[in-house]
Write an enzyme that holds these catalytic residues in place. Structure first.
Site, PDB file in Angstrom:
ATOM      1  CD  GLU A   1      -6.447   5.311   3.276  1.00  0.00           C
ATOM      2  OE1 GLU A   1      -5.421   4.926   4.081  1.00  0.00           O
ATOM      3  OE2 GLU A   1      -6.358   5.048   2.089  1.00  0.00           O
TER       4      GLU A   1
ATOM      5  CG  ASP B   1      -2.357   0.887   0.880  1.00  0.00           C
ATOM      6  OD1 ASP B   1      -2.413   1.612  -0.006  1.00  0.00           O
ATOM      7  OD2 ASP B   1      -3.358   0.381   1.644  1.00  0.00           O
TER       8      ASP B   1
END
Length: 624
Positions: free
Chosen positions: A507, A302
Site C-alpha cells: 500500500e 476496505d
C-alpha cells in the site's frame, strides 16, 4: 365418559403437536428451498439489531464469544499479520474459528458468521502456507485458485479478499504488484482465478448470482472497485482522473467478467473518482454496479474505508456512516470501533436518515452469499482439510508458476554469445545480492505480515538454496551478499548470479516517486558485473530503474515477487525449463516518462509491454 375422553385427548394432543411442528418449521433452515425463499423468510424474522449485526465485520482480536452473541456479528476478519498465535498451525486456526462460529450459532436465529482473510497470493497470513507469486508475475491462475482455496479452507476460512483486479497504470503506485497488468485484457483473462477459488458455475445457474461450489471452495472478492490503479501519479488512495469512457474502457471490464463468473463480493477502493470517495459513490456502487451490471452479491468496505470519506479521516463518523450505507455499501469492515458503527447506524435508521429498505437490501445480499456458500448447512470449519496447508502438490504448482512468470530481458552482450542457460558444472560460481538468500524479500508484502518482512519468515526455498540444490555436486557455490570488485576478480569465478531488488512493502508504504533499487543493490551489480560474467535477477513488485546498469550485465531476468518456491528460478536459469514469460507491464527508461502505457502516443520504453526473450530447455546431460 371415560369411553370417549381418552381418544379425544389423543386427538387434541396430535393437533397441538402438529401445530407446534408447523410453527417451528422455518423456511430459512430448509436446504431444499430456493435461496431467495430462505433469505426472505429469515429477513422477516430479524430485528434491526440483528440486521445491523450482519452488516458488521470486526477484527478477530476484538471477537469474543460474548461480543459475537451480544451484537449478532455477521463477519470476522484477520487483518495483515493478525493470527491466533505466532506460527499458528492449520489446526490452531480451525480451533479459533470453531469457537467463534459456535457463539454465532447460539444466537436466537443461529445465523453463521463468515470469516474473511487477505489470502492474495496463497493463504499468505498463515505460516507454512504455499506462497504463490504476486499478481504482477502470476501465471496458471485457475489452478492456483483451486490450490489457494484448499489452503484457505485448511485453516477453516471460507472467504478471501481476492482477487485484486486493479489495472495498474503507473508503477509508482505501492500496490502495483497486486495488479496483473497495465492492460485490462490481461486482467480480464486472469479473473479465471475466481473459478478456481469458487468453482465452475453450472450451465443452468442463475446469471450474475454469487456462486460457491461446496466445502472445498471459498467465496471470492473482486477488488478494489473501481479505478484504484489509475490514481494521479500512482499515489495510493488518491484521485482517479480518467474520464468516464476511460473508466469503462480500462478499469471496469474485469468487473464485467468477475460478475459473470459469480463472484460473491466486491470490495470498494480507498481511492476517489473525480473527487468523490468510492466508499461514498452512490452512482458507481448502486446505479452502476448493482443495477446496471446486475451484481447480486454483497459490497464490502476496505479496512476503515468509511472513515476516510472525510478529510481529515474520521472527522465526522456519523456522516461517513450515512454516506457509505446510502451509497450502497452492505458490509463494513470496522476493526477499530464496531460499537461506534453499530450505534451510529442504529440512530440513523431510527431517525429515517437511512431507509430500512437500504438495510434490508444490504442484509439480503449478505444472507444470499451465506446461503449460496452452504454456511447454514455446514457452518463449522472442517478439520479434515488441515493437511492441505503447504501441500507438496501446491508447492510444485507454485514452482511452475514461478518458472512461467520469469521474463528474460537480456541474454548475452551479443546475440551470438548468450549466457543463459547457465552450465550446472563449473569450477566455482558466485551468488551475490541482498535478495539471494532472503525469503521475506522474495515473497514481498502481504506475507505473514501486512508489509511483509525480511529473512526466514515462513517455510520455503530461497534462490541461493535453489542454486545450491541445482548445480553439479562438484561446483563450488560461494555466497557473498555485497562483495567488492577485488574479491570478485581474485576468486576466478566462472560466472555470477546477482539477486537484488526492492524491500518488502504494501500500500502507501510502497508508493515511490523514484523507483530506484536501494543500496547496496546498484553497488553489487557494478562490483560483480564489472568483474565477471553475470546474470542479474531483479526481485520487485514492478519495473524499477535499471537502465544505467544494463550495459554491465550479461543477462537480466525480471523475477517479480516469486513467493516461497525459489527453486522455480533456478529451474529456468540452469535450463531445466526454458524462459517463456512476457512483460505484463511496460519497463520504462526513466521515471520522467511516467505514466507510460502501451498504446500511448510517446511510447519509448526500455523494454516494451509483451517483451520477453525465450530459451529452450536442455537435457540434464547437456546441462552438466
Amino acid at each position: 365418559m371415560a369411553t370417549w375422553q381418552t381418544p379425544m385427548l389423543g386427538i387434541l394432543f396430535l393437533l397441538c403437536w402438529a401445530a407446534t411442528i408447523q410453527a417451528e418449521y422455518m423456511k430459512y433452515k430448509d436446504p431444499t428451498l430456493p435461496v431467495n425463499v430462505r433469505v426472505k423468510d429469515l429477513l422477516k424474522r430479524m430485528t434491526l439489531a440483528e440486521k445491523i449485526g450482519q452488516m458488521t465485520q470486526i477484527e478477530r482480536q476484538d471477537a469474543t464469544p460474548q461480543v459475537l452473541k451480544d451484537y449478532f456479528i455477521g463477519s470476522i476478519l484477520s487483518g495483515g499479520g493478525s493470527v491466533p498465535k505466532p506460527r499458528a498451525s492449520a489446526k490452531d486456526w480451525v480451533d479459533m474459528i470453531y469457537q467463534f462460529q459456535k457463539a454465532c450459532l447460539s444466537t436466537r436465529l443461529g445465523i453463521p458468521m463468515i470469516y474473511g482473510i487477505d489470502a492474495v497470493h496463497g493463504n499468505n497470513n498463515v505460516y507454512n502456507a504455499t506462497i504463490f507469486p504476486h499478481n504482477i508475475g502470476l501465471g496458471a491462475t485457475r489452478q492456483i485458485g483451486v490450490a489457494s482455496a484448499h489452503e484457505i479452507r485448511a485453516t477453516g476460512i471460507p472467504y478471501t479478499f481476492a482477487p485484486c483486479i486493479a489495472v495498474c497504470r503507473d508503477p509508482r503506485w505501492g500496490r502495483c504488484f497486486e495488479s496483473y497488468s497495465e492492460d485490462h485484457r490481461i486482467v480480464q483473462a486472469m479473473t479465471q482465478i475466481i473459478l478456481g477459488l469458487q468453482g465452475d458455475i453450472p450451465a443452468d445457474y442463475k446469471k450474475k448470482f454469487p456462486y460457491v461450489g461446496g466445502k472445498s471452495k471459498v467465496a471470492a472478492c473482486a477488488k478494489h472497485f473501481v479505478g484504484d490503479g489509475g490514481t494521479y501519479k500512482g499515489i495510493n488512495e488518491n484521485n482517479t482522473l480518467v474520464d468516464f469512457r476511460g473508466l469503462l474502457r480500462i478499469h471496469m471490464p474485469a468487473y464485467y467478467d468477475a460478475i459473470k463468473m459469480g463472484v460473491s463480493t466486491v470490495m470498494l477502493s480507498f481511492s476517489s473518482y473525480k473527487g468523490v470517495k468510492m466508499h461514498a459513490h452512490r452512482f458507481l456502487i448502486t446505479d452502476f454496479l448493482k443495477k446496471k451490471l446486475g451484481f447480486k452479491g454483497f459490497v464490502i468496505s476496505d479496512w476503515t474505508g468509511i472513515n476516510k470519506i472525510t478529510t481529515p479521516s474520521n472527522a465526522n463518523y456519523t456522516y461517513s456512516v450515512q454516506m457509505s450505507i446510502n451509497a450502497g455499501l452492505d458490509m463494513v469492515m470496522v476493526p477499530d470501533d464496531y460499537l461506534g458503527f453499530i450505534n451510529n447506524l442504529t440512530t440513523l435508521v431510527n431517525a429515517k436518515v437511512i431507509p430500512k429498505s437500504r438495510i434490508n437490501d444490504a442484509v439480503r445480499r449478505i444472507l444470499r452469499v451465506k446461503f449460496v456458500m452452504g454456511l447454514f448447512e455446514n457452518p463449522l470449519p472442517d478439520y479434515s482439510m488441515v493437511d492441505q496447508l503447504g501441500k507438496k502438490e501446491h508447492r510444485e504448482l507454485s514452482r511452475e508458476a514461478v518458472r512461467k512468470s520469469l521474463v528474460l530481458l537480456k541474454n548475452g552482450k551479443s546475440s551470438k554469445k548468450p549466457l543463459l542457460p547457465l552450465p550446472k558444472k563449473a569450477g566455482k560460481i558466485l551468488v551475490a545480492g541482498s535478495h539471494a538468500d532472503n525469503l521475506g524479500y522474495q515473497c514481498g508484502g502481504w506475507t505473514i505480515e501486512w508489509h511483509g518482512s525480511s529473512g526466514n519468515i515462513t517455510v520455503g526455498t530461497t534462490i541461493l538454496e535453489a542454486v545450491r540444490a541445482t548445480v553439479d555436486p562438484s561446483t563450488k557455490v560461494v555466497f557473498s551478499e555485497n562483495p567488492d570488485a577485488d574479491f570478485v576478480k581474485s576468486n576466478n569465478f566462472s560466472y555470477a548470479i546477482v539477486v537484488v531488488g526492492e524491500p518488502s512493502y504494501s500500500e502507501t508504504v510502497g508508493d515511490s516517486l523514484n523507483l530506484t533499487i536501494p543500496e547496496p543493490g546498484p553497488s553489487t551489480i557494478q562490483s560483480v558485473c564489472g568483474a565477471v560474467k553475470c546474470v542479474v535477477v531483479i526481485i520487485s513488485g514492478r519495473p524499477v530503474v535499471i537502465e544505467p546498469y544494463v550495459p554491465l550485465m550479461d543477462a537480466l531476468v525480471a523475477a517479480w515477487l516469486p513467493g516461497s518456491e525459489g527453486q522455480g528460478v533456478a529451474d529456468v536459469l540452469f535450463g531445466d525449463f526454458g524462459f517463456t514469460g512476457k512483460l505484463p507491464r511496460t519497463w520504462f527508461k526513466s521515471v520522467d516518462q511516467l505514466p507510460m502505457n502501451v498504446g500511448d502516443e510517446n511510447y519509448d520504453p526500455l523494454f516494451p509491454f509483451g517483451f520477453g526473450l525465450t530459451t529452450k530447455p536442455r537435457s540434464t546431460v547437456q546441462g552438466l
